[in-house]
Design an enzyme around this catalytic site. Structure first.
Site, PDB file in Angstrom:
ATOM      1  CE  LYS A  54      -3.742  -2.549   2.129  1.00 40.87           C
ATOM      2  NZ  LYS A  54      -4.602  -2.850   3.294  1.00 40.87           N
ATOM      3  CD  GLN A  98      -3.419  -4.597   6.397  1.00 36.65           C
ATOM      4  OE1 GLN A  98      -3.266  -3.655   5.625  1.00 36.65           O
ATOM      5  NE2 GLN A  98      -4.100  -5.684   6.062  1.00 36.65           N
ATOM      6  CG  ASP A 121      -9.724  -0.112   4.630  1.00 33.48           C
ATOM      7  OD1 ASP A 121      -9.437  -0.321   3.435  1.00 33.48           O
ATOM      8  OD2 ASP A 121      -9.035  -0.524   5.588  1.00 33.48           O
TER       9      ASP A 121
HETATM   10  C1  BQF Z   1      -1.862  -9.930  -6.118  1.00 35.33           C
HETATM   11  C2  BQF Z   1      -6.152  -9.134   2.456  1.00 35.33           C
HETATM   12  C3  BQF Z   1      -7.137 -11.096   3.418  1.00 35.33           C
HETATM   13  C4  BQF Z   1      -7.168 -10.484   4.669  1.00 35.33           C
HETATM   14  C5  BQF Z   1      -6.706  -9.196   4.829  1.00 35.33           C
HETATM   15  C6  BQF Z   1      -1.874  -7.818  -4.802  1.00 35.33           C
HETATM   16  C7  BQF Z   1      -2.614  -7.789  -2.508  1.00 35.33           C
HETATM   17  C8  BQF Z   1      -2.790  -9.166  -2.566  1.00 35.33           C
HETATM   18  C9  BQF Z   1      -2.536  -9.874  -3.739  1.00 35.33           C
HETATM   19  C10 BQF Z   1      -2.886  -7.015  -1.279  1.00 35.33           C
HETATM   20  C11 BQF Z   1      -5.584  -8.380   1.350  1.00 35.33           C
HETATM   21  C12 BQF Z   1      -5.508  -8.973  -0.019  1.00 35.33           C
HETATM   22  C13 BQF Z   1      -5.068  -7.109   1.587  1.00 35.33           C
HETATM   23  C14 BQF Z   1      -2.074  -9.197  -4.856  1.00 35.33           C
HETATM   24  C15 BQF Z   1      -4.396  -6.298   0.514  1.00 35.33           C
HETATM   25  C16 BQF Z   1      -5.204  -7.935  -1.071  1.00 35.33           C
HETATM   26  O1  BQF Z   1      -0.996  -9.532  -6.927  1.00 35.33           O
HETATM   27  O2  BQF Z   1      -2.589 -10.903  -6.360  1.00 35.33           O
HETATM   28  C17 BQF Z   1      -2.137  -7.118  -3.634  1.00 35.33           C
HETATM   29  O3  BQF Z   1      -2.012  -6.298  -0.842  1.00 35.33           O
HETATM   30  N1  BQF Z   1      -4.111  -7.080  -0.645  1.00 35.33           N
HETATM   31  C18 BQF Z   1      -5.176  -6.554   2.890  1.00 35.33           C
HETATM   32  O4  BQF Z   1      -4.769  -5.425   3.143  1.00 35.33           O
HETATM   33  O5  BQF Z   1      -5.726  -7.266   3.879  1.00 35.33           O
HETATM   34  C19 BQF Z   1      -6.196  -8.525   3.730  1.00 35.33           C
HETATM   35  C20 BQF Z   1      -6.638 -10.433   2.316  1.00 35.33           C
END
Ligand code: BQF
Length: 296
Positions: A54, A98, A121
């Site tokens: 991020k 987060q 968010d």
């Molecule tokens: C990609 C998330 C579950 C629980 C909390 C790019 C992300 C992931 C994959 C990413 C996720 C999932 C995020 C890819 C943020 C998505 O290239 O496939 C980016 O950073 N995510 C989160 O902040 O909290 C989570 C999934």
């Protein structure tokens, strides 16, 4: 049939290029640089990666990012005080805490503390309500990213039957609320199913568009998918992979190889919904900065 691949990476890149130009204009015309505060409590390995992602994405398009790392044993009171400080900070337009948070902290209490005008968010009950009545301020990033992927890859959502597997507050419920709305890029008939759904394959087979957000690696098999359906995989699961230097690989909630042979279009993992989630966070941060300064 072999499915067309819906590349989140590619759509995200297009959108970020547009946003970069918009940020340059905000800077030159309004002397405004959007700012995002990212709060990480503890060191959950996946969360560390997401937060890094991020921050890096912010910097690439010209958004200021402010990282706040707190130890895993941080008290709820301490975190609430930090949120209050960020609520009052004029350089911070968006606040992202987060998730998940350590167990001594009540997640809802923290989300309720974020001032709704900085809630990029879209998890504050105020913003959830605005979304539900069809007058949103900030839409939650993953559901909004899924909608943008469908629109920008030319999938007709209007009038289609969307079946969602999973009912979380982060994905399943809000994606349903967005796609059922009387609006462009929506107007779908929506079914939500979950772990207690009877005869699940018969229900998921009804979907012209099938959205998998159940959090179980490769849960959606070919027999659950209608021939020619559009399949969006929201899952981001780490599974052991000894051939990978990291010791794991990312897999979605869809059995990709099997379902690809049956669907008309499918989003991959990685490189599908994940990058769109981050992109919509950037979008919301720009929106928060513009709202504060009354810029259309
Ligand atoms: C990609 C998330 C579950 C629980 C909390 C790019 C992300 C992931 C994959 C990413 C996720 C999932 C995020 C890819 C943020 C998505 O290239 O496939 C980016 O950073 N995510 C989160 O902040 O909290 C989570 C999934």
């Amino acid at each position: 049939m072999t499915a067309k691949i819906i590349s989140g990476n590619k759509i995200a890149e297009e959108m970020r290029a547009e946003m970069k130009i918009e940020i340059e204009q905000l800077k030159s015309k309004h002397n405004l640089v959007p700012g995002l505060a990212v709060v990480l409590v503890g060191e959950n390995p996946a969360s560390v990666v997401y937060v890094r992602n991020k921050k890096k994405s912010c910097e690439e398009i010209g958004i200021n990012s402010y990282e706040h790392k707190l130890p895993a044993d941080t008290s709820e009171e301490k975190l609430l005080a930090l949120v209050d400080k960020l609520n009052a900070d004029d350089s911070v337009h968006g606040i992202l805490v987060q998730l998940p948070l350590p167990k001594q902290i009540d997640e809802n209490k923290v989300l309720n503390k974020i001032i709704p005008t900085k809630d990029v968010d879209g998890f504050h009950p105020f913003n959830v309500g605005r979304m539900l009545v069809g007058d949103p301020i900030f839409l939650p990033c993953t559901p909004h990213g899924v909608q943008q992927m469908l629109i920008r890859s030319g999938v007709k959502v209007e009038g289609s039957h969307v079946v969602i597997v999973g009912r979380s507050n982060i994905v399943g419920k809000p994606v349903a609320a967005i796609l059922v709305q009387k609006a462009k890029g929506a107007d779908a008939t929506v079914t939500i199913c979950h772990s207690r759904t009877k005869n699940l394959p018969a229900v998921t087979q009804l979907g012209d568009i099938l959205i998998a957000a159940i959090g179980v690696p490769e849960f959606v098999k070919a027999d659950m998918v209608r021939e020619g359906a559009v399949v969006i995989d929201v899952g981001v699961n780490r599974v052991e992979d000894k051939t990978n230097p990291k010791g794991f690989k990312l897999v979605g909630d869809v059995d990709f190889e099997a379902v690809k042979a049956k669907a008309s279009a499918i989003s991959p993992v990685p490189g599908g919904v994940g990058p769109m989630t981050i992109t919509m966070l950037l979008h919301n941060t720009i929106r928060a900065a513009k709202l504060k300064h009354n810029i259309a």
